[in-house]
Design an enzyme around this catalytic site. Structure first.
Site, mmCIF file in Angstrom:
data_model
loop_
_atom_site.group_PDB
_atom_site.id
_atom_site.type_symbol
_atom_site.label_atom_id
_atom_site.label_comp_id
_atom_site.label_asym_id
_atom_site.label_seq_id
_atom_site.Cartn_x
_atom_site.Cartn_y
_atom_site.Cartn_z
ATOM 1 C CG HIS A 270 -1.879 0.996 1.425
ATOM 2 N ND1 HIS A 270 -1.597 2.295 1.770
ATOM 3 C CD2 HIS A 270 -3.229 0.926 1.304
ATOM 4 C CE1 HIS A 270 -2.729 2.978 1.850
ATOM 5 N NE2 HIS A 270 -3.731 2.176 1.567
ATOM 6 C CB CYS B 56 -3.621 3.321 -1.488
ATOM 7 S SG CYS B 56 -4.812 4.605 -1.150
ATOM 8 C CD GLN C 267 -6.666 -4.153 4.518
ATOM 9 O OE1 GLN C 267 -7.570 -4.868 4.923
ATOM 10 N NE2 GLN C 267 -6.894 -2.943 4.040
ATOM 11 C CE LYS D 13 -6.931 0.390 6.426
ATOM 12 N NZ LYS D 13 -7.750 0.740 5.259
ATOM 13 C CG ASP E 103 0.874 -1.993 6.130
ATOM 14 O OD1 ASP E 103 -0.001 -2.013 7.016
ATOM 15 O OD2 ASP E 103 0.715 -1.448 5.019
HETATM 16 C C1 PLP Z 1 -2.285 -2.571 3.680
HETATM 17 C C2 PLP Z 1 -2.582 -1.185 4.166
HETATM 18 N N1 PLP Z 1 -1.610 -0.496 4.752
HETATM 19 C C3 PLP Z 1 -1.785 0.747 5.225
HETATM 20 C C4 PLP Z 1 -3.006 1.361 5.096
HETATM 21 C C5 PLP Z 1 -3.167 2.753 5.611
HETATM 22 O O1 PLP Z 1 -4.115 2.805 6.619
HETATM 23 P P1 PLP Z 1 -4.613 4.228 7.138
HETATM 24 O O2 PLP Z 1 -5.151 4.938 5.955
HETATM 25 O O3 PLP Z 1 -5.631 3.907 8.167
HETATM 26 O O4 PLP Z 1 -3.404 4.888 7.702
HETATM 27 C C6 PLP Z 1 -4.059 0.691 4.471
HETATM 28 C C7 PLP Z 1 -5.360 1.368 4.271
HETATM 29 O O5 PLP Z 1 -6.080 1.103 3.343
HETATM 30 C C8 PLP Z 1 -3.835 -0.618 4.002
HETATM 31 O O6 PLP Z 1 -4.811 -1.312 3.411
#
Ligand code: PLP
Length: 425
Positions: free
Chosen positions: A137, A380, A217, A240, A214
């Site tokens: 992402h 993203c 998810q 999430k 990260d």
């Molecule tokens: C895999 C992953 N990493 C990071 C993020 C970023 O999360 P946030 O926008 O809550 O900071 C997301 C959000 O869609 C994501 O799906």
């Protein structure tokens, strides 16, 4: 709970989410298949936030009055709860705004380490290396590009196989003695792929590199234990995982957090301040400047309680059955290609797909007319889409409140979109 203790009682769960009772376009019931973007919130989470504001509202870690003490207890209680949820100590949990800020915290702390005695392990010099993957992402990609620009370090990345797995054949070669950090997703938000983070962490540590996962998810959808994963840092977002917006988590191993300099500075994170300079509190407060988001922490704690009550293994099993159903249903539709693994092995419940001859935004619009909320675009993860040969895709993502009938409605909706746009079936 359910008559089958190993299964989630989804009917009871659905009754806990007020938004699921509403109708949407054309008076259709809401079919919410966009939990990868943000999950819905159960009444218990909404109640916890409301109760904080109604009974305890004041600035945590600032007031000496009763409400101040209560707000501090709520905030620190949430920290302990989140820590237990991922197998960490309370002092290893830093509250941030979201996963994005948690990752930026580490990336900025690393460049700030240049001038800090004792922070040598974090110091990034020209010619050092940062290893990420093509599957990331943007939240776990752009901060590392920026760190490499600030420091002169070289950004390298692991590539993705055509079926959406990480190509680990060259892992040993890609992590070198100059690699400072390996930053990798624990579950792709596009393909659902769950890379072998523990194996990657072992190899990275053998070469002296730090590891950040990260987990935006993964923490919401599967049991996650930081010791089992063996990572140094882990980032995720409350919104999430059934919790409120505005709060996220950075887990960092205690001795590492103790060694890194702050990212954002200001009130609440200082030890002493003189006009000539300041010293900082130990972690986690060192990384939490400003009045803390105590109401959000209360909501997140309620979300953790809710998920723990369901049992994360059962949450994962429920999503696996929905994902298997979705993969089967989409496989049967001519002209639909799922991006990523076509079985549920090491795969979570994000199912992105291409409908040949119909733009994802058009697919999304037709589904929306039917009351089905999905995400369209590059989610993203632009580089990953390019690698998989598409500009954009449609993504369905599942959570505890989804049912198999909603997967059937999705498949039916896709067929309808194909007919509507005259696409090959
Ligand atoms: C895999 C992953 N990493 C990071 C993020 C970023 O999360 P946030 O926008 O809550 O900071 C997301 C959000 O869609 C994501 O799906």
């Amino acid at each position: 709970m359910s008559a089958f203790p190993e299964h989630l009682d989804v009917e009871a769960i659905r009754a806990d989410f007020p938004v699921l009772a509403r109708t949407v376009r054309n008076a259709n019931p809401l079919i919410y298949l966009d939990s990868g973007a943000t999950s819905q919130k159960p009444a218990a989470v909404l109640d916890a936030e409301r109760e904080f504001y109604e009974r305890h509202n004041s600035a945590a870690h600032r007031g000496t009055h009763l409400l101040g003490e209560e707000a501090t207890d709520v905030y620190e209680g949430a920290r302990a709860k989140v820590a237990a949820f991922i197998g960490a100590e309370a002092g290893e949990v830093v509250f941030t705004k979201n996963a994005t800020e948690a990752i930026n915290l580490v990336a900025y702390a690393m460049s700030n380490a240049a001038s800090v005695p004792g922070a040598g392990r974090f110091r990034v010099l020209p010619g050092d290396e940062i290893l990420i993957t093509e599957m990331e992402h943007h939240a776990n990609l752009v901060p590392w590009q920026q760190l490499s620009e600030r420091t002169g370090a070289i950004l390298r990345w692991l590539t993705v196989t055509p079926d959406g797995r990480l190509d680990l054949e060259n892992l040993d070669r890609m992590i070198t003695g100059r690699t400072k950090i390996v930053a990798v997703t624990h579950q792709s938000n596009v393909t659902g792929t769950v890379p072998p983070v523990a194996e990657i962490a072992r190899t990275a540590h053998e070469k002296g590199a730090l590891v950040l996962a990260d987990a935006a998810q993964s923490v919401p959808h599967q049991p996650v234990d930081v010791a089992t994963l063996g990572v140094d840092f882990l980032a995720f977002s409350s919104h999430k995982m059934l919790g409120p917006y505005g709060i996220g988590v950075l887990f960092g191993r205690a001795e590492l957090l103790a060694a890194i300099p702050p990212f954002l500075t200001g009130g609440s994170m200082i030890e002493t301040v003189r006009m000539e300079g300041s010293t900082f509190l130990p972690p986690p407060q060192r990384f939490e400047p400003g009045v803390p988001p105590a109401a959000e922490a209360a909501g997140l704690a309620a979300a953790v309680d809710y998920l723990s009550g369901l049992g994360m293994s059962r949450v994962a099993a429920h999503e696996e059955s929905l994902t298997a159903h979705a993969l089967d249903a989409l496989r049967e539709i001519n002209g639909v290609r799922v991006l990523g693994p076509d079985t549920t092995k090491d795969r979570g419940g994000a199912v992105a797909f291409e409908v040949q001859g119909v733009h994802p935004h058009d697919v999304g619009q037709v589904l929306d007319e039917l009351g089905i909320a999905v995400r369209t675009g590059h989610h993203c993860a632009w580089p990953l889409h390019r690698t998989l040969g598409v500009q954009a895709s449609t993504r369905a993502s599942f959570y505890v409140y989804n049912i198999h009938a909603e997967v059937d409605a999705l498949a039916e909706g896709i067929r309808y979109a194909q007919r509507f746009f005259g696409a090959r079936q």
